[in-house]
Design a protein around this motif. Structure first.
Motif, mmCIF file in Angstrom:
data_model
loop_
_atom_site.group_PDB
_atom_site.id
_atom_site.type_symbol
_atom_site.label_atom_id
_atom_site.label_comp_id
_atom_site.label_asym_id
_atom_site.label_seq_id
_atom_site.Cartn_x
_atom_site.Cartn_y
_atom_site.Cartn_z
ATOM 1 N N GLU A 165 2.927 -53.615 30.716
ATOM 2 C CA GLU A 165 4.185 -53.842 30.022
ATOM 3 C C GLU A 165 4.381 -52.720 28.983
ATOM 4 O OE1 GLU A 165 7.469 -54.595 28.671
ATOM 5 O OE2 GLU A 165 6.836 -56.009 30.263
ATOM 6 N N ARG A 194 6.245 -52.343 26.510
ATOM 7 C CA ARG A 194 6.350 -52.834 25.123
ATOM 8 C C ARG A 194 4.980 -53.011 24.488
ATOM 9 N NH1 ARG A 194 10.629 -55.869 23.035
ATOM 10 N NH2 ARG A 194 9.182 -56.279 21.320
ATOM 11 N N GLU A 195 4.011 -53.420 25.305
ATOM 12 C CA GLU A 195 2.664 -53.637 24.760
ATOM 13 C C GLU A 195 2.075 -52.315 24.257
ATOM 14 O OE1 GLU A 195 0.098 -55.860 27.336
ATOM 15 O OE2 GLU A 195 -1.490 -55.963 25.829
ATOM 16 N N ILE A 209 3.831 -49.680 23.207
ATOM 17 C CA ILE A 209 4.558 -49.260 22.003
ATOM 18 C C ILE A 209 4.161 -50.097 20.790
ATOM 19 C CG2 ILE A 209 6.914 -49.415 21.035
ATOM 20 C CD1 ILE A 209 7.830 -48.015 23.603
ATOM 21 N N ASP A 210 4.018 -51.390 20.995
ATOM 22 C CA ASP A 210 3.699 -52.266 19.866
ATOM 23 C C ASP A 210 2.270 -52.082 19.359
ATOM 24 O OD1 ASP A 210 6.233 -53.264 19.961
ATOM 25 O OD2 ASP A 210 5.708 -55.109 21.024
ATOM 26 N N GLU A 262 16.543 -47.864 31.828
ATOM 27 C CA GLU A 262 15.351 -48.573 31.334
ATOM 28 C C GLU A 262 14.661 -47.795 30.210
ATOM 29 O OE1 GLU A 262 15.887 -47.686 34.536
ATOM 30 O OE2 GLU A 262 15.077 -49.172 35.931
ATOM 31 N N LEU A 313 13.936 -48.737 26.329
ATOM 32 C CA LEU A 313 12.615 -48.625 25.702
ATOM 33 C C LEU A 313 12.679 -47.724 24.465
ATOM 34 C CD1 LEU A 313 9.725 -49.670 26.124
ATOM 35 C CD2 LEU A 313 9.256 -47.611 27.481
ATOM 36 N N GLU A 344 13.684 -49.762 21.603
ATOM 37 C CA GLU A 344 12.533 -50.519 21.086
ATOM 38 C C GLU A 344 11.626 -49.607 20.258
ATOM 39 O OE1 GLU A 344 12.119 -53.671 21.267
ATOM 40 O OE2 GLU A 344 13.866 -53.972 22.545
ATOM 41 N N ALA A 345 11.397 -48.401 20.769
ATOM 42 C CA ALA A 345 10.514 -47.461 20.068
ATOM 43 C C ALA A 345 11.123 -47.036 18.732
ATOM 44 C CB ALA A 345 10.239 -46.240 20.954
ATOM 45 N N ARG A 354 13.175 -48.767 16.961
ATOM 46 C CA ARG A 354 13.095 -49.932 16.071
ATOM 47 C C ARG A 354 11.736 -49.957 15.364
ATOM 48 N NH1 ARG A 354 14.808 -53.621 19.558
ATOM 49 N NH2 ARG A 354 16.959 -53.291 18.887
ATOM 50 N N ARG A 355 10.683 -49.592 16.096
ATOM 51 C CA ARG A 355 9.342 -49.656 15.510
ATOM 52 C C ARG A 355 8.991 -48.395 14.706
ATOM 53 N NH1 ARG A 355 4.556 -52.085 15.437
ATOM 54 N NH2 ARG A 355 2.636 -50.876 15.637
#
Ligand code: FE2
Length: 281
Positions: free
Chosen positions: A188, A190-191, A193-194, A227, A231, A234-235, A237-238
């Motif tokens: 995943e 997201r995993e 990136i997080d 996609e 992503l 999301e990146a 955002r972090r």
């Protein structure tokens, strides 16, 4: 530990666009320069880079450091890189978490490493040597991969996170590479990136890839996919704001199309930042 200030939204400096850049001084915040293309004694490439550097910040991005190889570090290469960096004063210098050759053979590819404690020790040690030699912290980029090693003892993101911490280096997060490898190896994105420390990431890469159904290949010959834009949001955002650039290395479109793609990155970043502020208020 102070991260380099974000440079904004940049593009790769490619010869096919030299004329557009020199003649129109486009609204690009910075350019990423392939280091090896300018490790020469003189001539047109260096003269062009001098002119462009007068108007734009740059980052030096290498493809030949072979930081994860078991071959000895190439100090002739590092000396040339150091003098290039001294001359053009890039915001930072980057290369890939990979090996490109061994036993004197250059495979001209960015090959992945097994994610083992032994490989981690090895790469940490070598990044330390390179940083000492260059007199600066470097940024290391995650690559796309198409194989995994049975020997691996940890996830790629655990390896990358540990590497940055122990080597005390920056990270260049290639968002497309996370997506491509996630698809190929069924993890995943997201995993990934997080898991990465916010304080280490100084730049993102965005790029297009080829979809072969069963696997994806990091080709840099297409626009950024929906996609990967998602992503990227999301990146951002972090990790945002950090320096962002779009890599295009084949099927070069008119320069205006890349500028439009860069504007899309800017819009997403603004939307995410605005939503972040709204959520915090
Ligand atoms: Fe990349």
């Amino acid at each position: 530990m102070q991260k380099p200030a974000p440079l904004g939204f940049g593009l790769g400096l490619r010869p096919v666009y030299y004329r557009d850049i020199l003649e129109s001084k486009p609204p690009v915040d910075w350019f990423e320069v392939i280091s090896e293309n300018f490790m020469v004694d003189g001539g047109n490439p260096l003269a062009t880079l001098e002119r462009i550097r007068a108007d734009y910040p740059i980052v030096l991005h290498g493809v030949s450091m072979s930081i994860a190889s078991t071959a000895p570090l190439d100090f002739a290469y590092l000396t040339a890189l150091k003098s290039l960096a001294d001359r053009f004063e890039p915001a930072f210098v980057s290369d890939h978490l990979c090996w490109t050759g061994v036993h004197g053979v250059n495979l001209h590819d960015l090959l992945p490493v097994p994610y083992t404690a032994e490989a981690l020790d090895h790469v940490v040690e070598r990044i330390g040597q390179v940083q000492d030699f260059l007199g600066r912290r470097i940024a290391i980029e995650n690559v796309s991969s198409y194989v995994t090693f049975a020997e691996s003892e940890m996830d790629e993101w655990t390896f990358v996170k540990e590497l940055a911490e122990r080597a005390d280096c920056w990270l260049l997060l290639d968002v497309n590479n996370v997506f491509v490898s996630g698809f190929n190896h069924d993890f995943e994105p997201r995993e990934f990136i997080d898991s990465i420390d916010v304080g280490r990431v100084v730049q993102f890469h965005l790029a297009g890839h080829a979809d072969h159904g069963t696997h994806k290949i990091d080709t840099h010959d297409e626009p950024v996919s929906p996609e990967v834009w998602a992503l990227f949001a999301e990146a951002w955002r972090r990790f945002g704001p950090v320096s962002v650039m779009i890599e295009r290395d084949d099927k070069f479109p008119p320069f205006a199309e890349l500028l439009a793609e860069l504007d899309q990155a800017r819009r997403i970043a603004i939307d995410v930042s605005t939503a972040n502020i709204g959520a915090a208020a």
